[in-house]
Write an enzyme that holds these catalytic residues in place. Structure first.
Site, PDB file in Angstrom:
ATOM      1  N   ASP A 147      35.673 -68.127 -85.512  1.00 29.70           N
ATOM      2  CA  ASP A 147      35.040 -66.831 -85.133  1.00 29.70           C
ATOM      3  C   ASP A 147      34.046 -67.221 -85.131  1.00 29.70           C
ATOM      4  OD1 ASP A 147      34.915 -64.211 -83.538  1.00 29.70           O
ATOM      5  OD2 ASP A 147      36.035 -63.056 -85.484  1.00 29.70           O
ATOM      6  N   LEU A 148      32.976 -65.824 -84.522  1.00 34.71           N
ATOM      7  CA  LEU A 148      32.080 -66.454 -85.472  1.00 34.71           C
ATOM      8  C   LEU A 148      31.714 -64.718 -86.730  1.00 34.71           C
ATOM      9  CD1 LEU A 148      29.427 -65.639 -81.809  1.00 34.71           C
ATOM     10  CD2 LEU A 148      29.650 -67.578 -84.052  1.00 34.71           C
ATOM     11  N   ASP A 149      31.568 -63.517 -85.981  1.00 31.23           N
ATOM     12  CA  ASP A 149      31.536 -62.644 -87.296  1.00 31.23           C
ATOM     13  C   ASP A 149      33.210 -62.190 -87.834  1.00 31.23           C
ATOM     14  OD1 ASP A 149      28.988 -60.711 -85.849  1.00 31.23           O
ATOM     15  OD2 ASP A 149      30.796 -60.641 -84.265  1.00 31.23           O
TER      16      ASP A 149
ATOM     17  N   THR B 251      35.605 -65.568 -79.768  1.00 34.29           N
ATOM     18  CA  THR B 251      34.781 -64.459 -79.757  1.00 34.29           C
ATOM     19  C   THR B 251      35.271 -63.273 -79.258  1.00 34.29           C
ATOM     20  OG1 THR B 251      33.263 -63.626 -80.858  1.00 34.29           O
ATOM     21  CG2 THR B 251      33.083 -64.631 -78.916  1.00 34.29           C
ATOM     22  N   GLY B 252      35.055 -62.535 -79.687  1.00 32.78           N
ATOM     23  CA  GLY B 252      35.134 -60.919 -79.050  1.00 32.78           C
ATOM     24  C   GLY B 252      34.074 -60.991 -78.614  1.00 32.78           C
TER      25      GLY B 252
END
Length: 131
Positions: free
Chosen positions: A7-9, A41-42
């Site tokens: 994921d990123l965040d 990611t979202g």
């Protein structure tokens, strides 16, 4: 190891929304050793590309919580949009239950409340970066 999906965040990105030099080097090393790297990611594709580009990284991206999948050449491999009837049903249920929701389209993001949208973004950032 054959695959790293990240994921990123709150995971790959620092509190400054950047990929650290240590993470960048670790991903490059893994990739050079034949490990497939995928970002999941979202975020939208364009929002996910910003920190990758800044770090000089180029990986496939699963974005919009699985709604779209792009390869490392920015080619759309799969898109799974919801049909209008399903969206209307979700809206009815959320509205009846007083549940806040957002709609992401290929044109824009829609929310019934700008204030709630901003608060959700603040809450996401606060929870993602607890340091």
């Amino acid at each position: 190891m054959k695959l790293i999906a990240t994921d990123l965040d709150g995971t790959l990105l620092s509190k400054n929304h950047e990929i650290s030099d240590a993470n960048k080097e670790a991903l490059k090393l893994a990739s050079e050793q034949g490990v497939e790297i995928i970002v999941a990611t979202g975020r939208s594709y364009s929002a996910a590309k910003i920190p990758l580009d800044k770090a000089g990284l180029n990986f496939p991206i699963i974005c919009l919580n699985g709604g779209k999948i792009y390869n490392e050449r920015a080619q759309l491999l799969n898109s799974a949009p919801l049909d209008k009837a399903t969206c209307k049903k979700i809206k009815q249920i959320c509205t009846a239950q007083h549940v806040y929701f957002e709609v992401f389209t290929n044109k824009a993001t829609f929310s019934e409340s700008r204030e709630k949208f901003i608060q959700v973004m603040v809450d996401i950032m606060a929870s993602a970066f607890l340091n």
